[in-house]
Design a protein around this motif. Structure first.
Motif, PDB file in Angstrom:
ATOM      1  N   SER A 332       1.040  -1.267  -0.055  1.00 44.83           N
ATOM      2  CA  SER A 332       0.020  -0.077   0.048  1.00 44.83           C
ATOM      3  C   SER A 332       0.863   1.270  -0.069  1.00 44.83           C
ATOM      4  N   GLY A 370      -1.175   3.693   8.807  1.00 42.04           N
ATOM      5  CA  GLY A 370      -1.411   2.511   8.093  1.00 42.04           C
ATOM      6  C   GLY A 370      -1.728   1.395   8.765  1.00 42.04           C
ATOM      7  N   LEU A 371      -0.980   1.443  10.289  1.00 44.20           N
ATOM      8  CA  LEU A 371      -0.756   0.302  10.786  1.00 44.20           C
ATOM      9  C   LEU A 371      -2.324  -0.309  11.498  1.00 44.20           C
ATOM     10  N   SER A 372      -2.535  -1.587  11.501  1.00 48.43           N
ATOM     11  CA  SER A 372      -3.620  -2.080  12.137  1.00 48.43           C
ATOM     12  C   SER A 372      -3.320  -2.701  13.412  1.00 48.43           C
ATOM     13  N   PRO A 373      -4.581  -3.136  14.042  1.00 53.28           N
ATOM     14  CA  PRO A 373      -4.175  -3.823  15.420  1.00 53.28           C
ATOM     15  C   PRO A 373      -3.598  -5.187  15.494  1.00 53.28           C
ATOM     16  N   GLU A 375      -0.568  -5.740  14.468  1.00 53.63           N
ATOM     17  CA  GLU A 375       0.624  -5.631  13.713  1.00 53.63           C
ATOM     18  C   GLU A 375       1.756  -5.115  14.469  1.00 53.63           C
TER      19      GLU A 375
END
Length: 434
Positions: A332, A370-373, A375
């Motif tokens: 991304s 852009g970080l998701s839980p 990660e």
């Protein structure tokens, strides 16, 4: 292993040919015929290994059939004689500090490796009159120039855009002398890169001298950059935190990102990558539209990323079979203005005490957004903040410590030759230098 051209019109080349030539005869970039998959045992024990051992293992998988193990191990050990620490900035977010080498930038890894590999092949071929051409938007020039400084039988010509690199970066490759020539080009990095590519295609030049490139178009420059992705994973493994890894990579000419993609295809358990762009966001635009529209670069405070037509885009396309859906499954993008980059430098320092350079700030901001839980985020710290002292000090309203070895460059006399972006003028200059 043989290497093919991304344009698929040139004959396959040996490693030696690919490294010494730099660019394929059909103007394509060389690619290994296969990306080797590393054994599972390597990943099970990687936490027990140091940087040198990891790099030697990865290098062996690419280059082991072409260079004796003893020589290859020596090249790796000599090139990587510095640390690459993983530093936790906040919970779940780490900086991979790639600026502890002699020129305080990530390109020390690839440039030092390539210098030693090219020197090995030049001696093997008993080659004379080798000219290394390198276009730089900042750190490539200093890393390559210092990597090749004093190497017998090799002349280095560094092309850089006038007024578009930081004073410390400029000093690192314009003050060396010996076998290093700096050409200050009136134009952009893309103009410098176009001159280099045109030189390779000019029959008169190539008949008079043996040209090669030290930009990330050379396989010996970008492939070694995969080493530190594995090293980052090893450090997380030792901490017991090697979960779903996401790498945020400052992206200009895309060599660093391409090396990470290679690491993933070799088996490194990377969940995904974020390509961090500044206002030169041609790759971001491609990711979200599927259309590639290169354009003239614009100047930003993250100057090493000021690239409007990234060379390694073709390699990324090639790895994924030119399938946009496959590419965006792994990648991304984010892009940020100078104001956002400045604000990020200031905010991160106020909240954590950590000092970012403009490129790392771009990567950190992209990761944070852009970080998701669940990660684990790693952003690449590609240059020491002192290399962008004026910008960083303005953001922090405080002075930045300059390492003594970096400060020493500033006291040397500049030796550079101003030049237009006209190819015929550049060609005449090269002929005079030879």
């Amino acid at each position: 292993m043989n290497y093919y051209s991304t344009n698929h019109k040139a004959s396959p080349a040996s490693l030696q040919e690919a490294v010494v030539k730099g660019l394929a005869p059909d103007k394509g970039l060389y690619m290994p015929e296969q990306i080797p998959l590393l054994p599972q045992a390597f990943f099970e024990h990687i936490g027990e290994m140091g940087l040198t051992e990891i790099a030697q293992t990865v290098a062996q998988s690419f280059f082991g059939n072409d260079i004796p193990k003893e020589n290859l191990d020596a090249i790796v050990a000599d090139a990587l004689n510095f640390e690459i620490p993983l530093v936790e900035i906040e919970d779940g977010i780490y900086a991979l500090e790639l600026f502890h080498g002699p020129t305080f930038a990530f390109k020390d890894v690839g440039a030092r490796f390539m210098a030693r590999m090219l020197s090995y092949f030049v001696q093997e071929r008993n080659q004379e009159n080798v000219v290394v051409l390198v276009a730089t938007s900042g750190d490539t020039g200093s890393a390559v120039a210092n990597g090749f400084l004093g190497v017998k039988g090799i002349e280095v010509v560094v092309l850089y855009p006038s007024g578009k690199v930081s004073p410390i970066q400029e000093a690192q490759f314009t003050t060396l002398g010996q076998n290093i020539t700096a050409l200050e080009i009136e134009g952009t990095f893309d103009d410098c890169q176009a001159l280099v590519k045109s030189a390779f295609m000019d029959k008169e030049l190539t008949s008079q001298m043996f040209l090669t490139s030290a930009n990330s178009i050379n396989v010996a420059r970008f492939l070694p950059q995969s080493f530190y992705y594995f090293h980052a994973y090893a450090q997380l493994a030792r901490k017991g935190k090697a979960g779903e890894m996401v790498f945020s990579v400052p992206s200009g000419n895309l060599g660093n990102l391409t090396a990470g993609i290679f690491a993933k295809h070799m088996g490194l358990p990377v969940k995904r990558f974020i390509a961090a762009n500044n206002r030169n966001h041609v790759f971001f635009d491609y990711l979200y539209s599927g259309q590639y529209a290169p354009h003239a670069s614009v100047t930003t405070i993250a100057n090493a990323m000021d690239v409007g037509n990234p060379s390694n885009f073709d390699r990324i396309l090639d790895v994924y079979g030119r399938d946009h859906a496959r590419i965006v499954a792994d990648l991304s993008g984010q892009w940020h203005t100078d104001d956002t980059i400045r604000k990020t430098i200031r905010t991160v320092y106020q909240q954590t005490g950590y000092v970012l350079d403009p490129h790392a700030a771009c990567a950190y901001r992209s990761l944070k957004d852009g970080l998701s839980p669940g990660e684990t985020g790693i952003f690449l710290g590609t240059a020491h903040p002192a290399k962008f002292r004026e910008t960083v000090e303005e953001c922090l309203d405080k002075s930045v410590d300059i390492p003594p070895a970096l400060r020493a460059f500033m006291h040397r006399k500049k030796q550079s030759q101003p030049l237009s972006s006209d190819f015929e003028e550049f060609k005449k200059t090269l002929i005079r230098l030879s």
